[in-house]
Design a protein around this motif. Structure first.
Motif, PDB file in Angstrom:
ATOM      1  N   ASN A 208      44.825  67.627 -19.733  1.00 40.86           N
ATOM      2  CA  ASN A 208      45.564  67.536 -21.049  1.00 40.86           C
ATOM      3  C   ASN A 208      45.701  69.194 -21.276  1.00 40.86           C
ATOM      4  N   ILE A 209      45.033  70.191 -20.554  1.00 46.26           N
ATOM      5  CA  ILE A 209      45.181  71.483 -20.775  1.00 46.26           C
ATOM      6  C   ILE A 209      46.289  72.128 -19.893  1.00 46.26           C
ATOM      7  N   ARG A 303      44.160  73.286 -30.660  1.00 45.56           N
ATOM      8  CA  ARG A 303      45.267  73.140 -29.860  1.00 45.56           C
ATOM      9  C   ARG A 303      45.663  74.196 -28.916  1.00 45.56           C
ATOM     10  N   PHE A 304      44.999  75.313 -28.883  1.00 46.49           N
ATOM     11  CA  PHE A 304      45.299  76.548 -28.024  1.00 46.49           C
ATOM     12  C   PHE A 304      44.192  77.517 -28.032  1.00 46.49           C
ATOM     13  N   ARG A 323      37.340  75.274 -24.584  1.00 48.89           N
ATOM     14  CA  ARG A 323      37.379  74.913 -26.055  1.00 48.89           C
ATOM     15  C   ARG A 323      38.558  74.299 -26.748  1.00 48.89           C
ATOM     16  N   ALA A 324      39.850  74.384 -25.892  1.00 50.25           N
ATOM     17  CA  ALA A 324      40.945  73.604 -26.413  1.00 50.25           C
ATOM     18  C   ALA A 324      40.784  72.126 -25.869  1.00 50.25           C
ATOM     19  N   GLY A 325      41.489  71.383 -26.774  1.00 52.78           N
ATOM     20  CA  GLY A 325      41.844  70.087 -26.516  1.00 52.78           C
ATOM     21  C   GLY A 325      40.589  69.091 -25.981  1.00 52.78           C
ATOM     22  N   ALA A 333      46.278  76.736 -22.816  1.00 51.87           N
ATOM     23  CA  ALA A 333      45.434  77.940 -22.440  1.00 51.87           C
ATOM     24  C   ALA A 333      46.462  78.964 -21.967  1.00 51.87           C
ATOM     25  N   TRP A 334      46.633  79.889 -22.830  1.00 54.27           N
ATOM     26  CA  TRP A 334      47.647  80.895 -22.581  1.00 54.27           C
ATOM     27  C   TRP A 334      47.086  82.237 -22.555  1.00 54.27           C
TER      28      TRP A 334
END
Length: 606
Positions: A208-209, A303-304, A323-325, A333-334
């Motif tokens: 999902n990431i 969410r990000f 830690r996201a999603g 993950a940006w």
């Protein structure tokens, strides 16, 4: 698992936690520990690790002792267990003397199901003697990667946890972590004396990431654009390397209308704790933090996760992006990444006072991280390969969605290496690129570098493109960055065959940073995808009810119900307590506590 224990564990999963069945390897792990066996569990963040020790602790006679370094989060974990009717407490330095005595009495008299203990507290003679006088069901060692001296989050007190095996040889132990490469895994086994333990290694993939790494131009502005375009009003984390950058970035995001909070180890403890509590308990907050923040964060709807600086290792990156999603819904993950990140991390390693072997391992970890950043292939494949897992291209990372173009860069790299050599390997990136591009600055004239044969040989290539070429040359080990005040560039032995024309170099084409384009599939709250108008109205009403209920109970909102559970309630709109009890995540205690309110709320929307 025997039929009796099998039935008991499944009954607890359904009646206490409200889930119909175990996921993945959970059933096998629960069986191993409930039967008194040791286990090493590697499971990605959000994969359901906590149930792997909570359920065996409830099945077995006695109290489950959970060793956790996360003092700031113990209260939330205990509150979450209390919500489902489990008798839980913690022992750490935040308690008053009377609170400690009360917890110790409950532990000794068998009036607890689970107790969370910080490793420093556990190792005190008083605590060990108390445990020896109590009936212990199991020891769970959470965040077990902290035992690794070569890892990204080493905690010296974890090494002493081998005492558990020596003093409690008949009590099963389960060590759990989301992040461990083969070397760290071997160290966990050795340090905690888990040679006889069964190892359970789940897939490290978090499908999902979406992973995205972009060229750094103006990092703060880029992260602002990303949040505003992709995740307006949603919860997220922005990681920075320094405390100063945390403060400045949080202030900037607030000035631009976001609800951002800073978090780093240098802050006043009370302010830091208040910021963390606010992030956990409220919606839509952006936490700007150093890596001091985050391990064990249970907030499911982050969410990000953004990185404004390059992480030191893939383990650190994986742990932080994980830690996201956690709710399984789409998340990002940006990261922005540039030449200065490479120079800075190399310098940090060189300037550290660590022994040579440690520096060598840290350099190898940084090389792997650079390889992930510079790869032209699927980032997920590269990430999973690092943890020893085979994978096929995911179709959900930037290199899959927008494949970078590779090109034969041998000539450009030869020009770069020649220029570094001609300026006597005494100058940093900016000066070398100025010589390449034929920039007639005072400094260049002062050093008479405008008279060199290489002056202007790269004038057809933009400054940003040269920086991308240099960054990749450093990542490939052709150029080293001296840790002097100027960050002087030096040639390595690997540069020789390139200069001689004996080795071909292929690099990624430079891609100019572009403003984010919001993707329909990432729409806020995912309401268009999943819920009809009426269902969305129920969901929003449930969210407001949850906020008020959480405030009354003084717990984070997700402790009451996860979004996924409320989304299912909104879709099914149960009209009876029995129907509500069949929704995933609604156990008996929560049904008893909140059932009537929820049914009344659903009815009021119709």
């Amino acid at each position: 698992m025997s039929d009796h224990l099998d039935d008991q564990a499944l009954h607890i999963l359904q009646s206490v936690f409200g889930y119909a069945s175990f996921r993945g390897q959970q059933a096998d792990i629960v069986s191993q520990v409930a039967h008194g066996g040791d286990a090493l569990v590697l499971m990605p963040t959000g994969g359901g690790k906590s149930l792997c020790y909570q359920i065996p602790a409830l099945v077995r006679d006695g109290v489950g002792v959970v060793v956790s370094p996360l003092i700031a989060l113990m209260q939330d974990q205990v509150d979450a267990l209390a919500e489902v009717g489990v008798r839980a407490a913690f022992l750490n330095s935040t308690q008053t003397f009377d609170e400690t005595l009360q917890t110790e009495r409950a532990l000794r008299t068998g009036n607890l199901d689970l107790v969370y203990v910080a490793p420093e507290r556990l190792m005190t003679p008083r605590c060990l003697e108390m445990l020896e006088a109590s009936n212990i069901a199991l020891f769970a060692i959470d965040e077990a990667h902290c035992v690794s001296q070569w890892g990204h989050d080493f905690r010296p007190e974890y090494i002493r946890l081998s005492v558990l095996h020596e003093r409690f040889p008949d009590v099963p132990r389960v060590a759990l972590t989301a992040t461990a490469d083969p070397q760290t895994r071997a160290e966990i086994v050795h340090r905690l004396q888990l040679e006889e333990a069964r190892q359970f290694v789940s897939s490290f993939d978090r499908p999902n990431i979406r992973y995205q790494i972009v060229e750094k131009a103006n990092g703060r502005k880029q992260v602002l654009d990303f949040i505003q375009e992709e995740h307006p009003g949603e919860a997220g984390i922005v990681y920075c390397l320094s405390r100063k950058k945390v403060e400045e970035t949080a202030a900037f995001l607030n000035e631009q209308g976001l609800n951002a909070l800073p978090y780093h180890a240098g802050m006043d403890h009370a302010v830091r704790a208040a910021n963390q509590a606010k992030f956990l308990r409220e919606d839509g907050i952006v936490m700007v933090a150093t890596i001091a923040f985050g391990m064990g964060i249970d907030k499911p709807d982050v969410r990000f996760v953004c990185h404004l600086d390059l992480p030191k290792s893939i383990e650190g990156y994986y742990q932080e992006t994980g830690r996201a999603g956690r709710d399984g819904m789409p998340a990002d993950a940006w990261m922005v990444y540039g030449l200065q990140d490479v120079v800075q991390q190399r310098r940090l390693i060189e300037e550290s006072e660590a022994e040579a072997n440690f520096k060598r391992i840290q350099s190898a970890k940084l090389d792997a991280m650079l390889g992930l950043c510079e790869t032209s292939s699927c980032r997920r494949v590269r990430l999973l390969n690092y943890f020893g897992q085979e994978a096929t291209p995911c179709g959900n990372c930037d290199t899959c969605l927008n494949p970078p173009q590779a090109f034969d860069a041998t000539v450009q790299v030869q020009k770069l290496l020649s220029t570094i050599y001609r300026v006597d390997q005494r100058f940093g990136a900016g000066h070398v690129i100025d010589v390449l591009r034929g920039t007639e600055s005072e400094k260049i004239k002062q050093w008479r570098h405008d008279k060199l044969s290489v002056f202007g040989v790269g004038s057809d290539t933009a400054d940003a493109e040269w920086r991308a070429i240099l960054r990749q040359a450093i990542a490939l080990g052709l150029v080293a960055v001296d840790h002097d005040a100027y960050g002087s560039l030096k040639l390595t032995e690997d540069a020789r065959p390139v200069l001689r024309g004996e080795r071909r170099i292929e690099l990624r084409h430079y891609q100019k940073p572009q403003r984010q384009k919001r993707q329909a599939s990432r729409s806020r709250g995912f309401s268009e995808v999943e819920l009809s108008g009426t269902e969305q109205a129920v969901f929003e009403k449930l969210r407001w009810w949850r906020v008020e209920t959480a405030r009354k109970h003084n717990v984070p909102a997700y402790v009451i119900f996860h979004d996924a559970t409320m989304r299912e309630i909104a879709k099914r709109q149960p009209h009876s307590i029995h129907e509500l009890g069949t929704v995933s995540g609604v156990g008996e205690k929560k049904l008893q506590t909140y059932g009537e309110e929820i049914i009344a709320l659903i009815t009021s929307v119709e």
